[in-house]
Write a protein that holds these residues in place. Structure first.
Motif, PDB file in Angstrom:
ATOM      1  N   ALA A 138     -20.592   1.094   4.048  1.00  0.00           N
ATOM      2  CA  ALA A 138     -19.327   1.178   3.310  1.00  0.00           C
ATOM      3  C   ALA A 138     -18.546   2.442   3.634  1.00  0.00           C
ATOM      4  CB  ALA A 138     -19.599   1.113   1.806  1.00  0.00           C
ATOM      5  N   THR A 139     -19.102   3.334   4.462  1.00  0.00           N
ATOM      6  CA  THR A 139     -18.433   4.611   4.746  1.00  0.00           C
ATOM      7  C   THR A 139     -17.012   4.448   5.265  1.00  0.00           C
ATOM      8  OG1 THR A 139     -20.524   5.766   5.130  1.00  0.00           O
ATOM      9  CG2 THR A 139     -18.564   6.735   6.113  1.00  0.00           C
ATOM     10  N   PRO A 140     -16.743   3.551   6.238  1.00  0.00           N
ATOM     11  CA  PRO A 140     -15.347   3.389   6.677  1.00  0.00           C
ATOM     12  C   PRO A 140     -14.412   2.960   5.548  1.00  0.00           C
ATOM     13  CG  PRO A 140     -16.843   2.403   8.273  1.00  0.00           C
ATOM     14  CD  PRO A 140     -17.660   2.740   7.063  1.00  0.00           C
ATOM     15  N   LEU A 141     -14.911   2.128   4.632  1.00  0.00           N
ATOM     16  CA  LEU A 141     -14.083   1.678   3.515  1.00  0.00           C
ATOM     17  C   LEU A 141     -13.782   2.820   2.557  1.00  0.00           C
ATOM     18  CD1 LEU A 141     -12.741  -0.661   1.989  1.00  0.00           C
ATOM     19  CD2 LEU A 141     -14.945  -1.092   0.873  1.00  0.00           C
ATOM     20  N   THR A 142     -14.814   3.581   2.182  1.00  0.00           N
ATOM     21  CA  THR A 142     -14.587   4.704   1.273  1.00  0.00           C
ATOM     22  C   THR A 142     -13.727   5.774   1.931  1.00  0.00           C
ATOM     23  OG1 THR A 142     -16.693   5.700   1.957  1.00  0.00           O
ATOM     24  CG2 THR A 142     -16.729   4.291   0.018  1.00  0.00           C
ATOM     25  N   ASN A 143     -13.963   6.019   3.223  1.00  0.00           N
ATOM     26  CA  ASN A 143     -13.127   6.984   3.933  1.00  0.00           C
ATOM     27  C   ASN A 143     -11.657   6.564   3.909  1.00  0.00           C
ATOM     28  OD1 ASN A 143     -15.254   8.638   4.577  1.00  0.00           O
ATOM     29  ND2 ASN A 143     -15.414   7.979   6.699  1.00  0.00           N
ATOM     30  N   THR A 144     -11.422   5.274   4.103  1.00  0.00           N
ATOM     31  CA  THR A 144     -10.041   4.789   4.145  1.00  0.00           C
ATOM     32  C   THR A 144      -9.360   4.956   2.792  1.00  0.00           C
ATOM     33  OG1 THR A 144     -10.522   3.213   5.904  1.00  0.00           O
ATOM     34  CG2 THR A 144      -8.584   2.769   4.555  1.00  0.00           C
ATOM     35  N   LEU A 145     -10.051   4.615   1.728  1.00  0.00           N
ATOM     36  CA  LEU A 145      -9.452   4.776   0.403  1.00  0.00           C
ATOM     37  C   LEU A 145      -9.085   6.232   0.144  1.00  0.00           C
ATOM     38  CD1 LEU A 145      -8.939   3.650  -2.607  1.00  0.00           C
ATOM     39  CD2 LEU A 145     -11.035   4.923  -3.053  1.00  0.00           C
ATOM     40  N   ILE A 146     -10.029   7.124   0.414  1.00  0.00           N
ATOM     41  CA  ILE A 146      -9.765   8.544   0.156  1.00  0.00           C
ATOM     42  C   ILE A 146      -8.660   9.048   1.065  1.00  0.00           C
ATOM     43  CG2 ILE A 146     -10.792  10.853   0.197  1.00  0.00           C
ATOM     44  CD1 ILE A 146     -13.503   9.485  -0.402  1.00  0.00           C
ATOM     45  N   ARG A 147      -8.673   8.618   2.323  1.00  0.00           N
ATOM     46  CA  ARG A 147      -7.661   9.070   3.279  1.00  0.00           C
ATOM     47  C   ARG A 147      -6.260   8.611   2.868  1.00  0.00           C
ATOM     48  NH1 ARG A 147      -9.849   6.961   7.241  1.00  0.00           N
ATOM     49  NH2 ARG A 147      -8.450   5.208   7.599  1.00  0.00           N
ATOM     50  N   VAL A 148      -6.146   7.401   2.345  1.00  0.00           N
ATOM     51  CA  VAL A 148      -4.848   6.916   1.875  1.00  0.00           C
ATOM     52  C   VAL A 148      -4.368   7.760   0.697  1.00  0.00           C
ATOM     53  CG1 VAL A 148      -3.682   4.980   0.739  1.00  0.00           C
ATOM     54  CG2 VAL A 148      -5.124   4.569   2.734  1.00  0.00           C
ATOM     55  N   ASP A 149      -5.261   8.054  -0.245  1.00  0.00           N
ATOM     56  CA  ASP A 149      -4.899   8.918  -1.369  1.00  0.00           C
ATOM     57  C   ASP A 149      -4.455  10.291  -0.884  1.00  0.00           C
ATOM     58  OD1 ASP A 149      -5.453   6.940  -3.156  1.00  0.00           O
ATOM     59  OD2 ASP A 149      -7.270   7.852  -3.978  1.00  0.00           O
ATOM     60  N   GLU A 150      -5.191  10.836   0.070  1.00  0.00           N
ATOM     61  CA  GLU A 150      -4.855  12.159   0.587  1.00  0.00           C
ATOM     62  C   GLU A 150      -3.495  12.149   1.290  1.00  0.00           C
ATOM     63  OE1 GLU A 150      -6.463  14.949   0.094  1.00  0.00           O
ATOM     64  OE2 GLU A 150      -8.097  14.003  -1.012  1.00  0.00           O
ATOM     65  N   SER A 151      -3.203  11.076   2.012  1.00  0.00           N
ATOM     66  CA  SER A 151      -1.911  10.978   2.687  1.00  0.00           C
ATOM     67  C   SER A 151      -0.775  10.895   1.676  1.00  0.00           C
ATOM     68  CB  SER A 151      -1.904   9.752   3.604  1.00  0.00           C
ATOM     69  OG  SER A 151      -0.693   9.669   4.324  1.00  0.00           O
ATOM     70  N   GLN A 152      -0.975  10.149   0.604  1.00  0.00           N
ATOM     71  CA  GLN A 152       0.036  10.084  -0.447  1.00  0.00           C
ATOM     72  C   GLN A 152       0.251  11.457  -1.087  1.00  0.00           C
ATOM     73  OE1 GLN A 152      -1.506   7.092  -3.071  1.00  0.00           O
ATOM     74  NE2 GLN A 152      -0.812   5.378  -1.794  1.00  0.00           N
ATOM     75  N   ALA A 153      -0.847  12.170  -1.307  1.00  0.00           N
ATOM     76  CA  ALA A 153      -0.727  13.515  -1.878  1.00  0.00           C
ATOM     77  C   ALA A 153      -0.037  14.467  -0.905  1.00  0.00           C
ATOM     78  CB  ALA A 153      -2.110  14.051  -2.264  1.00  0.00           C
ATOM     79  N   ASP A 154      -0.270  14.288   0.407  1.00  0.00           N
ATOM     80  CA  ASP A 154       0.425  15.101   1.407  1.00  0.00           C
ATOM     81  C   ASP A 154       1.935  14.906   1.291  1.00  0.00           C
ATOM     82  OD1 ASP A 154      -1.976  16.003   2.395  1.00  0.00           O
ATOM     83  OD2 ASP A 154      -1.983  14.686   4.154  1.00  0.00           O
ATOM     84  N   ALA A 155       2.366  13.638   1.206  1.00  0.00           N
ATOM     85  CA  ALA A 155       3.807  13.348   1.118  1.00  0.00           C
ATOM     86  C   ALA A 155       4.395  13.945  -0.158  1.00  0.00           C
ATOM     87  CB  ALA A 155       4.033  11.841   1.159  1.00  0.00           C
ATOM     88  N   PHE A 156       3.659  13.821  -1.260  1.00  0.00           N
ATOM     89  CA  PHE A 156       4.123  14.408  -2.523  1.00  0.00           C
ATOM     90  C   PHE A 156       4.238  15.923  -2.400  1.00  0.00           C
ATOM     91  CE2 PHE A 156       3.687  16.265  -6.673  1.00  0.00           C
ATOM     92  CZ  PHE A 156       4.356  15.406  -7.536  1.00  0.00           C
TER      93      PHE A 156
END
Length: 459
Positions: free
Chosen positions: A367-385
């Motif tokens: 499940a590592t790629p899945l969990t990485n993707t979720l966290i990475r998407v959150d981090e990208s949204q926080a970057d834009a904010f």
């Protein structure tokens, strides 16, 4: 007739500076200028450290499976359960004798029912022994990954003794939490043998939420000292940014992470009344005000966008999937190999903890790629904010490059998708340069100085 085109002509003329600006600032050239500051030994060191972590995921899983396999192969988990059973029976016998010795005890002449062990206590003792055995058997691997390797790449500030003390604190916390979690899950298994995974998901979610609630107040201070960020321009800037987004700013915490490592970081932790924004002293001491503003804007994004709650929901859902698979696979394994493993009776037997451990380790790796993707998407949204609230694109790019001390700066797209739980440095720099082009009038390309060179330490 010509006059009706006059407003359009005025609008076109007004747009000329923006068009000229957009054409004059090239995002890729500006991005490359930042990325090229990391060269030579420093880049090789960063790449080697992060790429080595890819293999640690696999080897760490194999170590976990091997150790749980040894506990099963030599029947140790059954011995843990038997010991727990004996302790529980002795305690119950002692209580029975105490009642019989009490002259006022009601029903002392009545026949006594057959004593049975408390399965809650048996599970608690089994989980306690399992945690201690796991810690001892994985200690060499933990020393290598958590201390030796970190020292080799010049990321560790602690002595071995201090590192071991922190490890002991972590063990003490696990000895409190894991046996309680095991008691709750195995209690659910015995109470709802057919669909136990549904109720067990609720148990896991409750433990996650409880840990997130108490972590900032009771657990994090065991490892680091938290104080209010001192008054001054840095705090004033952070408070102003927070107020602009209606974020509570009465408390902004600083913690002494430099005693452990040189990594710069900040975080949003807790839920509800314990939610807080904290930054470490490395960020404060190793970064410019612009970089600090960029990082804190990012952390405010996590708060405003509710990523803590989304994360809780996601990992609870992932736990549901894992427990469902366990409820189907583990009984089949126990039915086939339980006798060979010393006499594991069924999935409700606490001796089955290593069986669940093996399956959870394998599921977590897959499940590592899945969990990485979720966290990475959150981090990208926080970057834009963070870019919007801090308005420091060059500060954001600069701090992204500093994170290259322990993150490969420029991976391939598949590599980033599989192994990165944050956007790569290249992705973040490119985002900041695009933001700069879109939002900064007359944007100018910065030519940053090269990053310091650092050679890999010999083992």
């Amino acid at each position: 007739m010509r006059h009706k085109f006059l407003p359009l002509a005025i609008l076109a003329l007004a747009a000329l500076p923006t068009a000229a600006h957009a054409a004059g600032f090239d995002v890729e050239t500006a991005t490359r200028a930042w990325l090229d500051t990391l060269q030579g030994p420093a880049r090789a060191k960063s790449d080697a450290y992060f790429e080595g972590g890819y293999w640690l995921v696999l080897w760490g899983t194999l170590v976990s499976v091997l150790i749980d396999g040894l506990l099963l192969r030599f029947g140790l988990s059954v011995k843990f359960r038997n010991w727990g059973t004996n302790v529980s029976l002795r305690l119950r016998k002692a209580l029975q004798k105490a009642e019989e010795a009490n002259p006022d005890g009601a029903g002392k002449d009545e026949p006594k029912p057959e004593l049975k062990p408390s399965m809650a206590m048996v599970t608690w003792i089994s989980a306690l022994c399992y945690s201690l055995a796991g810690f001892a058997l994985t200690l060499p691997w933990s020393i290598y990954t958590g201390f030796v390797r970190q020292k080799r790449y010049d990321l560790m500030n602690q002595s071995f003794g201090d590192w071991l003390i922190d490890g002991g604190k972590g063990l003490a916390i696990s000895l409190v939490i894991f046996p309680l979690l095991a008691m709750a899950v195995y209690g659910v298994i015995r109470r709802f043998p057919k669909n136990w995974w549904v109720a067990a998901t609720g148990v896991v979610a409750a433990f996650l939420a409880f840990g997130m609630l108490l972590g900032p107040v009771y657990i994090s201070p065991l490892f680091n000292k938290y104080t209010e960020l001192p008054a001054g321009p840095i705090r004033d800037r952070i408070v102003a940014m927070a107020k602009s987004k209606n974020i509570p700013s009465e408390h902004i915490y600083l913690f002494d992470a430099s005693k452990q490592s040189k990594a710069i970081s900040a975080n949003v932790s807790g839920i509800g009344p314990t939610m807080r924004i904290s930054l470490n002293d490395n960020l404060l001491n190793r970064s410019t005000p612009q970089e600090i503003a960029a990082v804190m804007g990012h952390e405010m994004g996590h708060y405003v966008l509710g990523h803590v709650w989304w994360g809780l929901a996601f990992f609870s859902g992932l736990a549901a999937l894992a427990l469902f698979l366990l409820s189907r696979i583990a009984p089949a394994l126990i039915a086939r190999y339980g006798a060979r493993w010393g006499g594991i009776r069924d999935i409700g037997d606490p001796a089955s903890i290593p069986v669940l451990g093996i399956l959870i380790a394998l599921f977590s790796m897959l499940a590592t790629p899945l969990t990485n993707t979720l966290i990475r998407v959150d981090e990208s949204q926080a970057d834009a904010f963070g870019l919007d609230v801090a308005q420091e694109p060059d500060g954001f790019a600069s701090v992204a490059m500093k994170l290259s001390e322990y993150r490969k700066i420029e991976p391939g797209p598949v590599e980033e998708m599989l192994f990165y739980d944050h956007p790569s440095g290249a992705t973040r720099v490119r985002m900041s340069m695009q933001w700069k082009k879109d939002h900064v009038p007359d944007a100018q390309m910065v030519v940053p100085p090269p990053m310091p060179q650092a050679a890999l330490k010999s083992q």
